[in-house]
Design an enzyme around this catalytic site. Structure first.
Site, PDB file in Angstrom:
ATOM      1  N   GLY A 221       0.797  -1.231   0.000  1.00 41.05           N
ATOM      2  CA  GLY A 221       0.000   0.000   0.000  1.00 41.05           C
ATOM      3  C   GLY A 221       0.820   1.267   0.000  1.00 41.05           C
ATOM      4  N   CYS A 331     -14.167  -4.884 -27.780  1.00 39.99           N
ATOM      5  CA  CYS A 331     -15.553  -4.566 -28.157  1.00 39.99           C
ATOM      6  C   CYS A 331     -16.417  -4.237 -26.948  1.00 39.99           C
ATOM      7  CB  CYS A 331     -16.123  -5.719 -28.964  1.00 39.99           C
ATOM      8  SG  CYS A 331     -15.244  -5.860 -30.517  1.00 39.99           S
TER       9      CYS A 331
HETATM   10  N1  LLP Z   1       0.125  -7.438   0.614  1.00 41.99           N
HETATM   11  C1  LLP Z   1      -1.128  -7.893   0.461  1.00 41.99           C
HETATM   12  C2  LLP Z   1      -1.670  -8.838   1.425  1.00 41.99           C
HETATM   13  C3  LLP Z   1      -1.903  -7.460  -0.626  1.00 41.99           C
HETATM   14  O1  LLP Z   1      -3.145  -7.889  -0.756  1.00 41.99           O
HETATM   15  C4  LLP Z   1      -1.339  -6.558  -1.547  1.00 41.99           C
HETATM   16  C5  LLP Z   1      -2.107  -6.102  -2.702  1.00 41.99           C
HETATM   17  C6  LLP Z   1      -0.016  -6.122  -1.353  1.00 41.99           C
HETATM   18  C7  LLP Z   1       0.683  -6.576  -0.260  1.00 41.99           C
HETATM   19  C8  LLP Z   1       0.666  -5.172  -2.281  1.00 41.99           C
HETATM   20  O2  LLP Z   1       0.018  -3.954  -2.337  1.00 41.99           O
HETATM   21  P1  LLP Z   1       0.646  -2.705  -3.107  1.00 41.99           P
HETATM   22  O3  LLP Z   1       1.935  -2.367  -2.455  1.00 41.99           O
HETATM   23  O4  LLP Z   1       0.861  -3.119  -4.524  1.00 41.99           O
HETATM   24  O5  LLP Z   1      -0.357  -1.622  -3.008  1.00 41.99           O
HETATM   25  N2  LLP Z   1      -4.868  -4.523  -8.854  1.00 41.99           N
HETATM   26  C9  LLP Z   1      -4.965  -3.357  -8.001  1.00 41.99           C
HETATM   27  C10 LLP Z   1      -4.170  -3.540  -6.713  1.00 41.99           C
HETATM   28  C11 LLP Z   1      -4.579  -4.770  -5.962  1.00 41.99           C
HETATM   29  C12 LLP Z   1      -3.801  -4.933  -4.689  1.00 41.99           C
HETATM   30  C13 LLP Z   1      -4.055  -6.261  -4.103  1.00 41.99           C
HETATM   31  N3  LLP Z   1      -3.284  -6.498  -2.934  1.00 41.99           N
HETATM   32  C14 LLP Z   1      -4.481  -2.131  -8.766  1.00 41.99           C
HETATM   33  O6  LLP Z   1      -4.087  -2.256  -9.917  1.00 41.99           O
HETATM   34  O7  LLP Z   1      -4.535  -1.028  -8.232  1.00 41.99           O
END
Ligand code: LLP
Length: 406
Positions: A221, A331
């Site tokens: 995050g 599409c």
């Molecule tokens: N740890 C856990 C348990 C997670 O569920 C996630 C992401 C992360 C770490 C890594 O999060 P990040 O640092 O990338 O924010 N497809 C979406 C993002 C989905 C995130 C899912 N979980 C997008 O393109 O914004």
């Protein structure tokens, strides 16, 4: 961006577009930034491989020193085949079947379990082992509702008030809780929300509740800017606030714990570029639409999360500014990379660059409309070091019809 526009245009001479180009130098920059943020802590980073499972990138990040956060048995298998050691892998899946628990448990990775049901089923299959527990930090944060994982209605993590139930299950199966984890959401701009989630999580870490803790894990995050209007996050104040809270925790717990993060976007978003080509310009009574050879099958974030991706005109950077909808060839009306975006005049044949396409872009791509996935190039110091070629239409079709003819 380390490459200049001419370098990228030169790549389109050799490689067909749509083309993903990853600049690994940027990953190293962000990894070192993260490590440098916490000199006082015993920090370990687990890269959230769901963001981008390009094998060269995974190996590169592992060689930088990071472990891997996985969410499916196949992700574990992939990273183990790439040489990542079991002790460097965390498994943070959700809604696991017993078969998946069995399969993943045999690999020796540490489970990070986010429900009492899974904890109990895991404990029955693998008693007397170590686990990490994922709690719901009871904070709602993240750049879009679909990627906020905290709060009372979330499917993720164990509610903080269920600690007693968790302790009873761990006692029943003699599970030793070595880690306490939370992941609040993705793309968290609001520092106070992130810190509140940390605060809430730390409130349950006491020697009475969990006597065997070795680390706290604050998940992913971590924010990085996607639009030129967004500021670089204040990681200085973030790190000092985290340090302050950890210092208090270590004093009350009576022991220094390791600190884990599991970033996806922070490490890989900025390294990625998607180069696409415009083939059709439509003028609907002054409303200009630039139709390209890609679509949301290749980069879904604008459609899925209303995400902003910066776009530049690579081949006509100095053209007169005009306003366009930039759309794909899928599409569906929603197949849109950007609406009402001002860019230097786009002509048929121009190449456009979609920025920040390293996280959750190729890994979420599909063969929808039976279109091929793009090739991927990895670059180090502007030199191509790895090429994942396109899987051709014929191979795709043969895979599909193999079962019909069997
Ligand atoms: N740890 C856990 C348990 C997670 O569920 C996630 C992401 C992360 C770490 C890594 O999060 P990040 O640092 O990338 O924010 N497809 C979406 C993002 C989905 C995130 C899912 N979980 C997008 O393109 O914004």
């Amino acid at each position: 961006m380390y490459l200049n526009k001419l370098d990228l245009l030169a790549l389109t001479d050799e490689h067909k577009t749509p083309l993903y180009v990853y600049e690994l130098d940027r990953i190293q920059y962000r990894y070192e930034q993260l490590i440098g943020m916490f000199p006082e802590q015993d920090l370990k980073v687990h890269y959230a491989i769901k963001a981008n499972f390009n094998p060269y990138i995974v190996q590169y990040i592992n060689k930088l020193g990071a472990g891997i956060d996985t969410v499916s048995p196949a992700e574990i298998k992939l990273v183990q085949k790439l040489g990542v050691k079991s002790e460097d892998i965390i498994f943070t899946a959700n809604n696991l079947t017993n078969e998946e628990i069995q399969e993943a448990g045999q690999t020796g990775v540490l489970f990070n379990l986010g429900s009492t049901s899974e904890l109990d089923r895991y404990g029955k299959i693998f008693p007397n082992t170590k686990v990490c527990l994922r709690f719901n930090p009871d904070v709602i944060a993240g750049s879009h509702t679909k990627i906020q994982t905290g709060g009372p209605l979330s499917k993720f993590g164990i509610l903080l008030e269920h600690v007693e139930e968790v302790k009873a299950i761990c006692e029943k199966h003699n599970l030793s809780v070595v880690g306490i984890h939370k992941h609040t959401g993705s793309g968290i701009k609001d520092q106070s929300a992130y810190l509140q989630a940390v605060e809430n999580l730390l409130s349950i870490i006491t020697p009475e509740n969990f006597p065997d803790i070795e680390f706290t894990d604050f998940g992913g995050g971590l924010f990085i800017p996607y639009s030129p209007d967004e500021q670089e996050y204040d990681y200085g104040s973030f790190a000092s606030a985290i340090n302050e809270r950890l210092e208090a925790l270590h004093a009350s717990y009576g022991k220094k714990l390791k600190l884990y993060f599991e970033p996806g976007k922070f490490l890989v978003a900025e390294c990625g570029n998607l180069v696409i080509q415009v083939n059709t310009i439509k003028d609907n009574n002054g409303h200009l639409i630039a139709g390209t050879n890609s679509g949301f099958n290749h980069l879904a974030r604008p459609v899925m999360y209303d995400a902003y991706h910066h776009i530049t005109n690579l081949s006509n950077p100095d053209g007169e500014l005009k306003t366009y909808d930039i759309v794909g060839n899928i599409c569906e009306t929603g197949d849109n990379f950007a609406s009402g975006r001002e860019l230097p005049e786009i002509r048929e044949g121009d190449y456009l660059l979609i920025h920040n396409a390293g996280a959750y872009c190729f890994s979420m791509a599909s063969n929808y409309n039976l279109r091929k996935l793009p090739a991927e190039l990895c670059l180090l110091d502007s030199q191509v070091v790895n090429h994942s070629p396109v899987v051709s239409d014929d191979v795709l079709i043969d895979r599909l019809i193999a079962n019909v003819n069997a």
